[in-house]
Design an enzyme around this catalytic site. Structure first.
Site, PDB file in Angstrom:
ATOM      1  N   GLY A  53       6.394  -6.515   0.765  1.00  0.00           N
ATOM      2  CA  GLY A  53       5.631  -6.249   1.976  1.00  0.00           C
ATOM      3  C   GLY A  53       6.451  -6.590   3.208  1.00  0.00           C
ATOM      4  N   SER A  54       5.766  -6.928   4.268  1.00  0.00           N
ATOM      5  CA  SER A  54       6.435  -7.168   5.549  1.00  0.00           C
ATOM      6  C   SER A  54       7.144  -8.524   5.558  1.00  0.00           C
ATOM      7  CB  SER A  54       5.423  -7.117   6.689  1.00  0.00           C
ATOM      8  OG  SER A  54       4.569  -8.246   6.651  1.00  0.00           O
TER       9      SER A  54
ATOM     10  N   LYS B 226      -2.652  -8.744  -6.986  1.00  0.00           N
ATOM     11  CA  LYS B 226      -3.416  -8.352  -5.803  1.00  0.00           C
ATOM     12  C   LYS B 226      -2.759  -7.130  -5.178  1.00  0.00           C
ATOM     13  CE  LYS B 226      -4.951  -9.395  -1.193  1.00  0.00           C
ATOM     14  NZ  LYS B 226      -4.580  -7.997  -0.839  1.00  0.00           N
ATOM     15  N   PRO B 227      -3.263  -5.928  -5.488  1.00  0.00           N
ATOM     16  CA  PRO B 227      -2.795  -4.743  -4.768  1.00  0.00           C
ATOM     17  C   PRO B 227      -3.491  -4.668  -3.418  1.00  0.00           C
ATOM     18  CG  PRO B 227      -4.470  -4.118  -6.358  1.00  0.00           C
ATOM     19  CD  PRO B 227      -4.284  -5.611  -6.487  1.00  0.00           C
ATOM     20  N   ASP B 228      -2.965  -3.838  -2.529  1.00  0.00           N
ATOM     21  CA  ASP B 228      -3.681  -3.596  -1.282  1.00  0.00           C
ATOM     22  C   ASP B 228      -5.005  -2.908  -1.603  1.00  0.00           C
ATOM     23  OD1 ASP B 228      -3.086  -3.399   1.903  1.00  0.00           O
ATOM     24  OD2 ASP B 228      -4.321  -1.729   1.217  1.00  0.00           O
TER      25      ASP B 228
ATOM     26  N   GLU C  12      10.664  -8.575  -1.656  1.00  0.00           N
ATOM     27  CA  GLU C  12      11.328  -7.473  -0.978  1.00  0.00           C
ATOM     28  C   GLU C  12      10.559  -7.227   0.308  1.00  0.00           C
ATOM     29  OE1 GLU C  12      11.390  -2.868  -0.934  1.00  0.00           O
ATOM     30  OE2 GLU C  12      12.148  -3.507  -2.894  1.00  0.00           O
ATOM     31  N   LEU C  13      11.267  -7.299   1.442  1.00  0.00           N
ATOM     32  CA  LEU C  13      10.603  -7.299   2.738  1.00  0.00           C
ATOM     33  C   LEU C  13      11.022  -6.076   3.561  1.00  0.00           C
ATOM     34  CD1 LEU C  13      11.001 -11.143   3.335  1.00  0.00           C
ATOM     35  CD2 LEU C  13       9.082  -9.932   2.283  1.00  0.00           C
TER      36      LEU C  13
ATOM     37  N   TRP D  90       0.795  -1.217   0.000  1.00  0.00           N
ATOM     38  CA  TRP D  90       0.000   0.000   0.000  1.00  0.00           C
ATOM     39  C   TRP D  90       0.832   1.274   0.000  1.00  0.00           C
ATOM     40  CZ3 TRP D  90       1.414   2.694   4.321  1.00  0.00           C
ATOM     41  CH2 TRP D  90       1.915   1.957   5.399  1.00  0.00           C
ATOM     42  N   ASN D  91       2.100   1.192   0.384  1.00  0.00           N
ATOM     43  CA  ASN D  91       2.852   2.436   0.609  1.00  0.00           C
ATOM     44  C   ASN D  91       3.318   3.103  -0.678  1.00  0.00           C
ATOM     45  OD1 ASN D  91       4.586   0.126   0.385  1.00  0.00           O
ATOM     46  ND2 ASN D  91       6.294   1.349   1.161  1.00  0.00           N
TER      47      ASN D  91
ATOM     48  N   CYS E 297      10.099   1.273   2.655  1.00  0.00           N
ATOM     49  CA  CYS E 297      10.924   0.189   3.192  1.00  0.00           C
ATOM     50  C   CYS E 297      12.410   0.504   3.138  1.00  0.00           C
ATOM     51  CB  CYS E 297      10.635  -1.111   2.447  1.00  0.00           C
ATOM     52  SG  CYS E 297      10.790  -0.979   0.665  1.00  0.00           S
TER      53      CYS E 297
ATOM     54  N   GLU F 246      10.973  -2.462  12.895  1.00  0.00           N
ATOM     55  CA  GLU F 246      10.637  -1.499  11.851  1.00  0.00           C
ATOM     56  C   GLU F 246       9.436  -0.660  12.295  1.00  0.00           C
ATOM     57  OE1 GLU F 246      10.246  -1.573   7.000  1.00  0.00           O
ATOM     58  OE2 GLU F 246       9.269  -3.185   8.129  1.00  0.00           O
TER      59      GLU F 246
END
Length: 521
Positions: free
Chosen positions: A236-237, A185-187, A258-259, A161-162, A292, A390
């Protein structure tokens, strides 16, 4: 095409209806997203079901076969047209990004630039990257080898989402150019910008079923999304990344992720104080810290600490917060109430346990419901959540260091390894230090953009900050299966004629020596 009008903090009904028509959703379920700037409803969205996801895969598999059969030069055409189309409709997409995320316009501009430049980079290079390549065979002139690239098939791409515009389209573009179809699948909160670029690409010639969007609760659509994929790409996370790997591991399909990050910035004793202070503001507070690769830990050499920290704090205190759809604000809003809760908890706990607030430190409901001041703290210790976890908000903690060995140890003392920043007048010194930092990207005299926006170089994380890379050749080739085709000529790989295996073994051994001497091998 004329841009739809944006009035205040709303989008036109016609635009929303056109965009949401691209969501694969056959039922009557809907959800409403709100504008972070105001908390007021922004758009009503249809919600996808598990059956909708399966239907999307059925369509995608059919469309992908025809798409993959096209020459690469045909597949890249919509993306070659995209950069100019984006420029012509820049104001429209900047409005959409701001209204669904709450970010400042200057940070929405970074997303616009990323999609325009990254998609153009791959459109120019996809044909060369994907063409068959000759490789050295076992026996020169006798064994001839070719490397071929085939698309994975249908890629499941889950974007956050960011940075919804950049981290959707910029990854989907190379996946599509490689010959895949994508189920995206986007947020839910920030899906409009992805739908916007999909709508634009369809108008530029992209077959509609090649990129399909599903929207909904991960608990409902997450399993069919991952279970039917030929490849999974996730941003994402770290927590969510681990859950996805548990789903894909039994199927032995490949993935990239990518986390999270807890990124350090190192200010060496010879750094330009004013330039570094200005750069640190951008490094720490772009998109209200919801990035991130933004900086959350800052290490300043003791010889420069007493000059740098006041200069930085002054810059932070003078930052302008705002929700206008123009470039006046230096920082916008957080996107979710839950993110405001995390930021507030980290700061409040740290202060309660002895941390000192040098700037900011509180929410700003007078500006908007999810605004939080850019915040600088010192005296943060390892037992505070703020130190190692984080935050993903506009908060940075500052620490003093004495030697390069010391700061390398503390910078690397984390489970993360995504990005880092080093500030010095001696770039050669900065490069030497960068080589000791355990992070996928290290920027010298910049916070994050120098490395991230250099699309010819790979970007990703060490340790628990990710698997695989975006950008560079790997950012496209990861969406392919590589095949080796070797043909044997003139002689077989066994003793010719009546020669015994003993003599054949001697011939091969002597051949190795000869090939080494002649540098054939």
């Amino acid at each position: 095409m004329a841009s739809p009008k944006v009035s205040g903090h709303t989008l036109s009904t016609a635009l929303i209806e056109r965009l949401t028509s691209h969501i694969v959703a056959g039922g009557a379920d809907t959800t409403t997203i709100s504008a972070p700037f105001t908390g007021e409803p922004l758009a009503k969205l249809p919600v996808s079901s598990a059956d909708d996801v399966r239907t999307a895969y059925e369509r995608a598999h059919k469309a992908q076969r025809a798409w993959a059969a096209l020459p690469v030069r045909e597949r890249v055409k919509p993306f070659l047209r995209l950069s100019e189309a984006l420029v012509d409709r820049r104001e429209e997409i900047l409005d959409v990004i701001q209204l669904e995320t709450g970010k400042a316009r200057r940070h929405a501009l970074e997303e616009f630039l990323d999609v325009a430049l990254c998609s153009l980079y791959y459109a120019r290079r996809a044909e060369k990257l994907l063409k068959p390549r000759r490789r050295q065979g076992m026996m020169p002139g006798v064994t001839r080898v070719q490397e071929l690239r085939h698309p994975k098939g249908v890629v499941a791409l889950i974007s956050p989402w960011n940075y919804p515009f950049a981290l959707g389209a910029s990854d989907i573009a190379p996946a599509l150019m490689a010959g895949n179809a994508v189920i995206h699948k986007p947020d839910t909160q920030t899906c409009l910008s992805s739908l916007w670029v999909l709508d634009l690409l369809v108008s530029l010639g992209l077959p509609k079923d090649i990129w399909q969007v599903v929207v909904g609760d991960p608990a409902e659509i997450g399993d069919p999304l991952v279970e039917n994929a030929d490849y999974v790409s996730f941003t994402g996370s770290t927590r969510a990344g681990r859950a996805i790997t548990e789903k894909v591991a039994p199927r032995l399909i490949s993935y990239s992720m990518e986390l999270g990050g807890k990124n350090p910035m190192i200010v060496l004793d010879d750094a330009d104080v004013e330039r570094t202070a200005r750069g640190a503001v951008r490094a720490c507070f772009t998109n209200a810290g919801q990035l991130c690769i933004s900086i959350e830990r800052m290490y300043v050499h003791e010889d420069i600490y007493d000059r740098f920290v006041p200069a930085f704090v002054k810059q932070v205190e003078n930052m302008k917060l705002g929700s206008d759809l123009d470039f006046s604000a230096e920082m916008g809003s957080l996107t979710f109430p839950r993110q405001l809760d995390v930021v507030s908890h980290h700061v409040e706990q740290a202060v309660k346990e002895g941390a000192t607030v040098l700037a900011g430190g509180k929410a700003r409901p007078d500006v908007g419901p999810l605004f939080y001041e850019p915040t600088v703290l010192t005296d943060v210790t390892t037992d505070m959540d703020l130190c190692g976890n984080e935050t993903f908000g506009p908060v940075v903690s500052i620490y003093k260091f004495r030697s390069e060995d010391e700061v390398v140890g503390t910078a690397n003392d984390t489970t993360y390894g995504l990005n880092a920043s080093i500030w010095t007048k001696d770039v050669a010194r900065g490069r030497r230090l960068a080589g000791r930092i355990q992070a996928g990207t290290v920027n010298i005299n910049d916070g994050y953009g120098a490395a991230y926006a250099s699309y010819d170089a790979p970007m990703g994380g060490f340790k628990q900050s990710g698997v695989g890379r975006r950008h560079g050749s790997e950012g496209l080739l990861k969406f392919t299966e590589v095949q080796t085709v070797a043909s044997q000529h003139f002689m077989d790989l066994e003793p010719p004629g009546n020669i015994s295996y003993d003599k054949f073994a001697d011939m091969m051994a002597n051949g190795i020596k000869m090939m080494k001497k002649l540098r054939i091998k």
